[in-house]
Design an enzyme around this catalytic site. Structure first.
Site, PDB file in Angstrom:
ATOM      1  N   LYS A  40     -15.112   6.356   8.013  1.00  0.00           N
ATOM      2  CA  LYS A  40     -14.989   5.047   7.355  1.00  0.00           C
ATOM      3  C   LYS A  40     -15.242   3.928   8.339  1.00  0.00           C
ATOM      4  O   LYS A  40     -14.753   3.970   9.471  1.00  0.00           O
ATOM      5  CB  LYS A  40     -13.586   4.900   6.756  1.00  0.00           C
ATOM      6  CG  LYS A  40     -13.596   5.108   5.260  1.00  0.00           C
ATOM      7  CD  LYS A  40     -12.483   4.349   4.560  1.00  0.00           C
ATOM      8  CE  LYS A  40     -12.772   4.241   3.083  1.00  0.00           C
ATOM      9  NZ  LYS A  40     -11.765   3.498   2.346  1.00  0.00           N
ATOM     10  N   ARG A  89      -5.456  -2.882  -9.212  1.00  0.00           N
ATOM     11  CA  ARG A  89      -5.825  -4.284  -9.478  1.00  0.00           C
ATOM     12  C   ARG A  89      -6.626  -4.346 -10.770  1.00  0.00           C
ATOM     13  O   ARG A  89      -6.241  -3.755 -11.758  1.00  0.00           O
ATOM     14  CB  ARG A  89      -6.625  -4.826  -8.289  1.00  0.00           C
ATOM     15  CG  ARG A  89      -5.769  -5.114  -7.074  1.00  0.00           C
ATOM     16  CD  ARG A  89      -6.603  -5.282  -5.840  1.00  0.00           C
ATOM     17  NE  ARG A  89      -7.257  -4.014  -5.531  1.00  0.00           N
ATOM     18  CZ  ARG A  89      -7.984  -3.784  -4.448  1.00  0.00           C
ATOM     19  NH1 ARG A  89      -8.165  -4.742  -3.568  1.00  0.00           N
ATOM     20  NH2 ARG A  89      -8.531  -2.604  -4.233  1.00  0.00           N
TER      21      ARG A  89
HETATM   22  P1  ADP Z   1      -8.312   2.663   0.321  1.00  0.00           P
HETATM   23  O1  ADP Z   1      -9.472   2.681   1.273  1.00  0.00           O
HETATM   24  O2  ADP Z   1      -7.538   3.951   0.307  1.00  0.00           O
HETATM   25  O3  ADP Z   1      -8.631   2.166  -1.053  1.00  0.00           O
HETATM   26  P2  ADP Z   1      -6.921   0.143   0.724  1.00  0.00           P
HETATM   27  O4  ADP Z   1      -6.165  -0.290   1.934  1.00  0.00           O
HETATM   28  O5  ADP Z   1      -8.106  -0.661   0.320  1.00  0.00           O
HETATM   29  O6  ADP Z   1      -7.281   1.645   1.018  1.00  0.00           O
HETATM   30  O7  ADP Z   1      -5.956   0.227  -0.517  1.00  0.00           O
HETATM   31  C1  ADP Z   1      -4.821   1.040  -0.515  1.00  0.00           C
HETATM   32  C2  ADP Z   1      -4.145   0.961  -1.863  1.00  0.00           C
HETATM   33  O8  ADP Z   1      -3.636  -0.351  -2.066  1.00  0.00           O
HETATM   34  C3  ADP Z   1      -5.060   1.227  -3.060  1.00  0.00           C
HETATM   35  O9  ADP Z   1      -4.323   1.921  -4.044  1.00  0.00           O
HETATM   36  C4  ADP Z   1      -5.426  -0.140  -3.540  1.00  0.00           C
HETATM   37  O10 ADP Z   1      -5.749  -0.150  -4.917  1.00  0.00           O
HETATM   38  C5  ADP Z   1      -4.112  -0.870  -3.268  1.00  0.00           C
HETATM   39  N1  ADP Z   1      -4.325  -2.307  -3.144  1.00  0.00           N
HETATM   40  C6  ADP Z   1      -5.180  -2.952  -2.330  1.00  0.00           C
HETATM   41  N2  ADP Z   1      -5.104  -4.293  -2.516  1.00  0.00           N
HETATM   42  C7  ADP Z   1      -4.163  -4.489  -3.479  1.00  0.00           C
HETATM   43  C8  ADP Z   1      -3.656  -5.628  -4.167  1.00  0.00           C
HETATM   44  N3  ADP Z   1      -4.109  -6.861  -3.910  1.00  0.00           N
HETATM   45  N4  ADP Z   1      -2.708  -5.436  -5.106  1.00  0.00           N
HETATM   46  C9  ADP Z   1      -2.276  -4.188  -5.390  1.00  0.00           C
HETATM   47  N5  ADP Z   1      -2.734  -3.071  -4.816  1.00  0.00           N
HETATM   48  C10 ADP Z   1      -3.663  -3.211  -3.865  1.00  0.00           C
END
Ligand code: ADP
Length: 157
Positions: A40, A89
């Site tokens: 990643k 989201r």
């Molecule tokens: P990944 O690469 O595993 O998607 P992220 O750090 O982007 O990792 O997201 C981790 C989790 O947090 C996911 O389930 C994502 O949907 C959730 N997430 C990210 N941003 C938000 C937000 N603004 N509100 C709620 N959940 C979120």
């Protein structure tokens, strides 16, 4: 109940913090698990992300920040977790999250994925947006917890 909230957290945002806080309330123990997957493309090192997450979860005694590599189901089994927590989201998350949940269940049917709907003010907040704004020197103070903003300022100066 032992839960795992896995993610990239590159960097952690207010949206992540909201999910961590809410999941910590119904979990006896919550592992916030940073995926350490070299394929990643990430902006922050695993150790920086662990430091940032540890800082913002200091006040939550049942939360432990860890990193893992390989399959989430293997980490969850090793941690003794029964539930995977994911935040949801807008519609854009649905397809991918559904696929992951079904895949993980096919690998280990003792593990349930729980989706927590985001709080409305974080509906369009993502680590990618934070990185985009940072790239052009914009203000991120309403997007990330204060210690994260400080950490990023320090590490970028
Ligand atoms: P990944 O690469 O595993 O998607 P992220 O750090 O982007 O990792 O997201 C981790 C989790 O947090 C996911 O389930 C994502 O949907 C959730 N997430 C990210 N941003 C938000 C937000 N603004 N509100 C709620 N959940 C979120």
């Amino acid at each position: 109940m032992i839960s795992v909230y896995p993610g990239s957290f590159d960097p952690p945002t207010n949206g992540h913090m909201d999910i961590i806080t809410r999941a910590s309330k119904f979990s006896d123990k919550l592992y916030v698990a940073v995926l350490n997957n070299s394929s990643k493309n990430v902006a922050f090192s695993v150790s920086d992300r662990l430091s940032m997450l540890s800082k913002i979860t200091e006040g939550l005694p049942n939360v432990e920040v860890v990193s893992f590599s390989g399959l989430l189901v293997d980490f969850a089994a090793q941690a003794g977790a029964s539930h995977i927590i994911r935040g949801l989201r807008a519609v854009m998350d649905f397809e991918y999250e559904f696929q992951m949940a079904l895949t993980n269940r096919s690998l280990d049917d003792r593990l349930e994925t729980l989706f927590i709907p985001t709080s409305v003010q974080y509906l369009y907040l993502s680590s990618s947006i934070v990185k985009e704004v940072l790239k052009y020197g914009g203000n991120i103070s309403h997007m990330v917890p204060e210690p994260i903003e400080e950490f990023i300022k320090r590490s970028h100066s």
